[in-house]
Enzyme design. Sequence first.
Site, PDB file in Angstrom:
ATOM      1  N   ASP A   1      68.605  -2.370  23.363  1.00  0.00           N
ATOM      2  CA  ASP A   1      68.741  -2.773  24.770  1.00  0.00           C
ATOM      3  C   ASP A   1      69.759  -1.907  25.528  1.00  0.00           C
ATOM      4  O   ASP A   1      70.644  -2.449  26.223  1.00  0.00           O
ATOM      5  CB  ASP A   1      69.195  -4.241  24.879  1.00  0.00           C
ATOM      6  CG  ASP A   1      68.399  -5.198  24.008  1.00  0.00           C
ATOM      7  OD1 ASP A   1      67.195  -4.982  23.849  1.00  0.00           O
ATOM      8  OD2 ASP A   1      69.001  -6.162  23.491  1.00  0.00           O
TER       9      ASP A   1
ATOM     10  N   GLU B   1      60.766 -10.114  29.967  1.00  0.00           N
ATOM     11  CA  GLU B   1      62.236 -10.015  29.846  1.00  0.00           C
ATOM     12  C   GLU B   1      62.644  -8.584  30.205  1.00  0.00           C
ATOM     13  O   GLU B   1      61.825  -7.778  30.639  1.00  0.00           O
ATOM     14  CB  GLU B   1      62.677 -10.355  28.420  1.00  0.00           C
ATOM     15  CG  GLU B   1      62.143  -9.405  27.347  1.00  0.00           C
ATOM     16  CD  GLU B   1      62.445  -9.853  25.921  1.00  0.00           C
ATOM     17  OE1 GLU B   1      63.021 -10.931  25.710  1.00  0.00           O
ATOM     18  OE2 GLU B   1      62.068  -9.103  25.002  1.00  0.00           O
TER      19      GLU B   1
HETATM   20  O1  FUB Z   1      68.298  -7.949  21.893  1.00  0.00           O
HETATM   21  C1  FUB Z   1      67.892  -9.299  21.990  1.00  0.00           C
HETATM   22  C2  FUB Z   1      66.755  -9.429  22.913  1.00  0.00           C
HETATM   23  O2  FUB Z   1      65.650  -8.667  22.451  1.00  0.00           O
HETATM   24  C3  FUB Z   1      66.988  -8.908  24.318  1.00  0.00           C
HETATM   25  O3  FUB Z   1      67.819  -9.709  25.078  1.00  0.00           O
HETATM   26  C4  FUB Z   1      65.595  -8.816  24.757  1.00  0.00           C
HETATM   27  O4  FUB Z   1      65.399  -8.149  25.950  1.00  0.00           O
HETATM   28  C5  FUB Z   1      64.950  -8.134  23.565  1.00  0.00           C
HETATM   29  O5  FUB Z   1      65.161  -6.748  23.590  1.00  0.00           O
END
Ligand code: FUB
Length: 353
Positions: A45, A253
């Site tokens: 991320d 997301e």
């Molecule tokens: O890294 C944990 C979670 O996985 C992130 O918050 C999401 O966007 C996904 O990448």
Amino acid sequence: MRNILTVFILTFIIIIITALSCTSSPSESEVVRPRYLFPGDYMADPAAHVFNGRLYIYPSHDRVSSAGSGGMDGGAYDMIDYHVFSLDDIFYGDVTDHGVVLSLRDIPWARSQLWDNDVACKDDIYYMYFPAKDHNGIFRIGAAIASRPEGPFIPQPEPIPGSYSIDPCVFEDDGNYYMYFGGIWGGQLQQYNGNTYAGTSNRPNNSGRAISPRVAKLSGDMLRFAEEPRELLITDRNGNPLMSADNSRRFFEASWMHKYNGVYYFSYSTGDTHYLCYATGDNPYGPFIYQGIILTPVIGWTTHHSIVEFKEKWYLFYHDARPSGGTDHLRSMKVTELTHLPDGSIQRINGMR
Ligand code: FUB
């Protein structure tokens, strides 16, 4: 006669090959390949920003954990601290690891899962925004403060009032700072009606309009929302909102915002279809019109990114799980160049490169 025919066919093939090599994009060897930025550990991320002329990366720090091997609540993503990285030359420079800059044990309100964070600078103070589950297992978003981009970051004692879900990203525009956030499934966004907590469902209802990411302007002190979070509408080119069942295009997301030639580009992950895609608008609140895919699926379930300009070139920072042999929650951060085409669209990038 047969010899003449053979010569004719060979000449034709050579002409076609020559023409193709002149008009196609540069060969693999001419394009700088994506770079894994930190082979020594698992980082995901990556949120990249330029501060004081240097590029800083704020990733999640993946780890092996006994918390879970998968499952709908994302329990395997059981992170407990953040590092900061910096560099001066994207593809060839040394990557400096500034070490642990914030730990779960130092955040009084948080119990687990330090997921994707982002950092903004205002008046020479650096603000890190991060999600974590509180002691009731509800994702909230916290803030932490530093006097330097490389931290360390000191957490506020409570989460941001009225915050929920995951994946905060902060975008500055004309001196105003906007936080974009939210994620469905394990990110809990389907558990809210507007801004009101409404239950514990693991999955959104797959009918009707897609669940929208949220946006809220930040207060002058950067530690609160200056307004109630709003829903950020993403539509098709006819102005129709994207639907829940449209899982190749709808928001899942990983919000990110950048501005190019006066246009606002909101990019995000489609989660279970594994695309990074983007939608454009003419102001920070939208609505945004879906435009297309930035990155095709990578190795690993999640895909998450940031887009930043550095030294007059644009870059996509992202992750994949190739170095861990495809273990979804052990991801490695990467960078590749990103191209805005003359019509404003973004050239699609192959996630398997
Ligand atoms: O890294 C944990 C979670 O996985 C992130 O918050 C999401 O966007 C996904 O990448």
